[in-house]
Write a protein that holds these residues in place. Structure first.
Motif, PDB file in Angstrom:
ATOM      1  N   HIS A  14       1.735   2.464  -3.414  1.00  0.00           N
ATOM      2  CA  HIS A  14       0.598   3.108  -4.040  1.00  0.00           C
ATOM      3  C   HIS A  14       0.375   4.589  -3.607  1.00  0.00           C
ATOM      4  N   ARG A  15       0.696   4.818  -2.357  1.00  0.00           N
ATOM      5  CA  ARG A  15       0.489   6.312  -1.645  1.00  0.00           C
ATOM      6  C   ARG A  15       1.799   7.282  -2.474  1.00  0.00           C
ATOM      7  N   GLU A  46       1.007   7.713  -6.259  1.00  0.00           N
ATOM      8  CA  GLU A  46      -0.194   8.727  -6.117  1.00  0.00           C
ATOM      9  C   GLU A  46       0.137  10.123  -5.813  1.00  0.00           C
ATOM     10  N   ASN A  47       0.960  10.323  -4.741  1.00  0.00           N
ATOM     11  CA  ASN A  47       1.487  11.634  -4.510  1.00  0.00           C
ATOM     12  C   ASN A  47       2.253  12.182  -5.641  1.00  0.00           C
ATOM     13  N   PRO A  66       0.981  -1.518  -0.025  1.00  0.00           N
ATOM     14  CA  PRO A  66       0.132   0.198  -0.031  1.00  0.00           C
ATOM     15  C   PRO A  66       0.665   1.217  -0.083  1.00  0.00           C
ATOM     16  N   ILE A  67       2.200   1.157   0.585  1.00  0.00           N
ATOM     17  CA  ILE A  67       2.624   2.677   0.664  1.00  0.00           C
ATOM     18  C   ILE A  67       3.301   2.783  -0.758  1.00  0.00           C
ATOM     19  N   ASN A  80      -6.405   1.052  -8.410  1.00  0.00           N
ATOM     20  CA  ASN A  80      -5.410   0.490  -7.672  1.00  0.00           C
ATOM     21  C   ASN A  80      -5.579  -1.072  -7.734  1.00  0.00           C
TER      22      ASN A  80
END
Length: 234
Positions: free
Chosen positions: A14-15, A18-19, A11-12, A32
């Motif tokens: 993905h973040r 995305e950022n 998940p990190i 996702n």
């Protein structure tokens, strides 16, 4: 607009992606997925232009997943394992980002993968030649908002580290876009590169004196390699 899908079991990751993508106005997330099987199901129902693909995922690796796609979109691999890079390029991936990767390296991968000029054209409906533009504005992300920038209000753009300062008649906006992106975006009939760090609006130039241009209350430098551009105005 370029639609992207993130495929990674962390998940990190993905973040982080995305950022980074939030700073690029021509990218929009489509979805996702956290393993290859989710991605297969997603792509059976949705079309995307770009995949951010991890390699080391449970049950089915990123490369084995990629081999199942008859017509894969553009692919940027994101992996902590550099030893798989050669196999990635044999599968025609656009770039191979080794985790952890920074924003600057991410931007290079995007620019390498996407025909920036073509994408900006599709976003803004601007021609690539010097004919009169079909639109007189574009949208720019800054301060977590999208600002509509009218060409008539734009004085000049200054590269500022990893950012750009966009100077308007009554405002200044800081953007994550590179100055080279603006050079392709802005119509050449009315904007000119005067320095490695500056692009100015031709019709806003008040005076040219020596190695400086006066625009409103600002003094913009003329770089040695750009003097020929200025001479074409005279």
């Amino acid at each position: 607009m370029i639609y992207y899908l993130i495929i990674d079991d962390e998940p990190i990751a993905h973040r982080i992606i995305e950022n980074y993508c939030e700073n690029l106005m021509h990218l929009e997330k489509k979805g996702n997925c956290y393993n290859a099987f989710e991605a297969i199901e997603f792509l059976n129902k949705n079309a995307v232009d770009l995949l951010f693909l991890d390699i080391n995922m449970p049950k089915l690796s990123g490369f084995d997943f990629l081999k199942t796609l008859p017509n894969p979109p553009k692919v940027i691999v994101t992996s902590a394992y550099k030893e798989f890079a050669l196999e990635g390029y044999e599968l025609n991936v656009s770039d191979y980002l080794l985790k952890p990767f920074g924003f600057e390296r991410f931007i290079k991968a995007i620019n390498k993968t996407i025909d920036t000029a073509q994408n900006i054209k599709s976003i803004t409906a601007l021609p690539t030649n010097e004919a009169e533009p079909k639109t007189n504005s574009f949208f720019l992300r800054g301060d977590k908002k999208y600002h509509q920038i009218h060409f008539d209000d734009l004085l000049f753009i200054e590269a500022y580290g990893h950012y750009c300062k966009v100077y308007l008649k009554n405002d200044m906006i800081i953007s994550h876009q590179k100055i080279s992106d603006f050079e392709q975006l802005l119509p050449k009939f009315n904007f000119i590169r005067t320095h490695k760090s500056f692009i100015v609006a031709k019709d806003k130039i008040k005076q040219i004196e020596g190695n400086r241009i006066l625009i409103d209350k600002y003094k913009v430098p003329i770089g040695q390699t750009y003097k020929e551009n200025i001479m074409m105005l005279l």
